[in-house]
Design a protein around this motif. Structure first.
Motif, PDB file in Angstrom:
ATOM      1  N   PRO A 101       0.801  -1.220   0.000  1.00 56.15           N
ATOM      2  CA  PRO A 101       0.000   0.000   0.000  1.00 56.15           C
ATOM      3  C   PRO A 101       0.836   1.274   0.000  1.00 56.15           C
ATOM      4  O   PRO A 101       0.410   2.291  -0.524  1.00 56.15           O
ATOM      5  N   LEU A 102       2.026   1.229   0.561  1.00 58.11           N
ATOM      6  CA  LEU A 102       2.858   2.430   0.571  1.00 58.11           C
ATOM      7  C   LEU A 102       3.452   2.714  -0.800  1.00 58.11           C
ATOM      8  O   LEU A 102       3.380   3.828  -1.300  1.00 58.11           O
ATOM      9  N   THR A 103       4.056   1.709  -1.418  1.00 55.16           N
ATOM     10  CA  THR A 103       4.675   1.957  -2.717  1.00 55.16           C
ATOM     11  C   THR A 103       3.634   2.170  -3.804  1.00 55.16           C
ATOM     12  O   THR A 103       3.915   2.785  -4.817  1.00 55.16           O
ATOM     13  N   ALA A 104       2.410   1.721  -3.572  1.00 54.45           N
ATOM     14  CA  ALA A 104       1.348   1.941  -4.551  1.00 54.45           C
ATOM     15  C   ALA A 104       0.884   3.393  -4.531  1.00 54.45           C
ATOM     16  O   ALA A 104       0.384   3.895  -5.526  1.00 54.45           O
ATOM     17  N   THR A 105       1.032   4.066  -3.398  1.00 52.64           N
ATOM     18  CA  THR A 105       0.515   5.426  -3.279  1.00 52.64           C
ATOM     19  C   THR A 105       1.529   6.481  -3.700  1.00 52.64           C
ATOM     20  O   THR A 105       1.181   7.640  -3.821  1.00 52.64           O
ATOM     21  N   VAL A 106       2.737   6.116  -3.882  1.00 55.43           N
ATOM     22  CA  VAL A 106       3.763   7.076  -4.290  1.00 55.43           C
ATOM     23  C   VAL A 106       4.578   6.494  -5.433  1.00 55.43           C
ATOM     24  O   VAL A 106       4.665   5.278  -5.583  1.00 55.43           O
ATOM     25  N   PRO A 107       5.179   7.350  -6.234  1.00 51.52           N
ATOM     26  CA  PRO A 107       5.978   6.844  -7.354  1.00 51.52           C
ATOM     27  C   PRO A 107       7.370   6.385  -6.910  1.00 51.52           C
ATOM     28  O   PRO A 107       8.367   6.664  -7.564  1.00 51.52           O
ATOM     29  N   ALA A 108       7.417   5.639  -5.809  1.00 44.92           N
ATOM     30  CA  ALA A 108       8.702   5.187  -5.275  1.00 44.92           C
ATOM     31  C   ALA A 108       9.434   4.287  -6.267  1.00 44.92           C
ATOM     32  O   ALA A 108      10.661   4.366  -6.383  1.00 44.92           O
ATOM     33  N   ARG A 109       8.708   3.463  -6.969  1.00 45.20           N
ATOM     34  CA  ARG A 109       9.342   2.582  -7.967  1.00 45.20           C
ATOM     35  C   ARG A 109      10.045   3.417  -9.033  1.00 45.20           C
ATOM     36  O   ARG A 109      11.149   3.089  -9.456  1.00 45.20           O
ATOM     37  N   ASP A 110       9.371   4.478  -9.475  1.00 43.91           N
ATOM     38  CA  ASP A 110       9.968   5.357 -10.483  1.00 43.91           C
ATOM     39  C   ASP A 110      11.262   5.970  -9.977  1.00 43.91           C
ATOM     40  O   ASP A 110      12.260   6.037 -10.694  1.00 43.91           O
ATOM     41  N   LEU A 111      11.247   6.424  -8.724  1.00 41.58           N
ATOM     42  CA  LEU A 111      12.435   7.044  -8.154  1.00 41.58           C
ATOM     43  C   LEU A 111      13.587   6.046  -8.085  1.00 41.58           C
ATOM     44  O   LEU A 111      14.719   6.371  -8.481  1.00 41.58           O
ATOM     45  N   ILE A 112      13.319   4.852  -7.605  1.00 46.72           N
ATOM     46  CA  ILE A 112      14.369   3.837  -7.517  1.00 46.72           C
ATOM     47  C   ILE A 112      14.927   3.540  -8.902  1.00 46.72           C
ATOM     48  O   ILE A 112      16.146   3.480  -9.098  1.00 46.72           O
ATOM     49  N   GLU A 113      14.056   3.396  -9.890  1.00 48.59           N
ATOM     50  CA  GLU A 113      14.508   3.107 -11.256  1.00 48.59           C
ATOM     51  C   GLU A 113      15.378   4.233 -11.816  1.00 48.59           C
ATOM     52  O   GLU A 113      16.409   3.966 -12.449  1.00 48.59           O
ATOM     53  N   VAL A 114      14.978   5.469 -11.592  1.00 46.07           N
ATOM     54  CA  VAL A 114      15.755   6.608 -12.088  1.00 46.07           C
ATOM     55  C   VAL A 114      17.126   6.646 -11.413  1.00 46.07           C
ATOM     56  O   VAL A 114      18.156   6.837 -12.075  1.00 46.07           O
ATOM     57  N   LEU A 115      17.162   6.450 -10.106  1.00 42.57           N
ATOM     58  CA  LEU A 115      18.444   6.469  -9.400  1.00 42.57           C
ATOM     59  C   LEU A 115      19.351   5.329  -9.870  1.00 42.57           C
ATOM     60  O   LEU A 115      20.558   5.529 -10.025  1.00 42.57           O
ATOM     61  N   ILE A 116      18.779   4.164 -10.098  1.00 42.79           N
ATOM     62  CA  ILE A 116      19.578   3.040 -10.602  1.00 42.79           C
ATOM     63  C   ILE A 116      20.165   3.394 -11.965  1.00 42.79           C
ATOM     64  O   ILE A 116      21.364   3.201 -12.203  1.00 42.79           O
ATOM     65  N   ARG A 117      19.337   3.915 -12.861  1.00 45.18           N
ATOM     66  CA  ARG A 117      19.817   4.296 -14.207  1.00 45.18           C
ATOM     67  C   ARG A 117      20.932   5.327 -14.125  1.00 45.18           C
ATOM     68  O   ARG A 117      21.878   5.292 -14.906  1.00 45.18           O
TER      69      ARG A 117
END
Length: 162
Positions: free
Chosen positions: A4-20
């Motif tokens: 429920p936490l990661t679904a409510t914020v674009p945390a996945r996007d942030l992690i992906e951008v930082l990894i890239r």
């Protein structure tokens, strides 16, 4: 099952951008008490970019753990723009991260140092300097804290897009 936490914020996007980008992040959190770091850690791949987080709920820990200048805390208080900036800078420095996020504010229900509930300062420190935003969040304690996490993730994503 969706977290429920990661679904409510674009945390996945942030992690992906930082990894890239090959960059890392650390947090110094007061009002959210570690909720931002926990949200980021819930994303697969976070271990590649999340260096750590400091929970500095007590005012004295903002100085001893995150490196906020005691004079700033004395003059401005724990809920202030300079405090948020130094929390972000301290997180980046103390955790050896490219990006630091500092969150300080009042979740409520009572005011703190004449700041009404929902008053939050978000500091983002990284390449190019430190920026602070004042946020006005509505809702109960949980809603304010969730909104802070969303604002921090979204704010850093916007900064990374520049």
């Amino acid at each position: 099952m969706t977290d429920p936490l990661t679904a409510t914020v674009p945390a996945r996007d942030l992690i992906e951008v930082l990894i890239r980008r090959g960059e890392t992040i650390a947090t110094a959190e007061s009002v959210t008490a570690g909720l931002l770091a926990a949200t980021l850690a819930g994303v697969p791949g976070a271990s590649n970019v999340l260096r750590g987080g400091l929970v500095v709920y007590a005012t004295d820990l903002k100085s001893t753990l995150a490196g906020v200048d005691a004079e700033v805390l004395s003059e401005d208080g724990p809920v202030a723009p300079r405090t948020a900036a130094q929390l972000a800078e301290g997180a980046a420095h103390r955790c050896a991260a490219d990006w630091g996020v500092g969150l300080t504010g009042v979740a409520g229900p009572d005011p703190q140092d004449e700041h009404p509930p929902g008053t939050v300062f978000l500091g983002l420190a990284g390449p190019g300097g430190t920026e602070v935003s004042e946020l006005d969040m509505g809702g109960d304690r949980w809603e304010v804290r969730l909104a802070c996490v969303h604002a921090a993730v979204s704010g850093l994503l916007e900064r990374l897009a520049r």
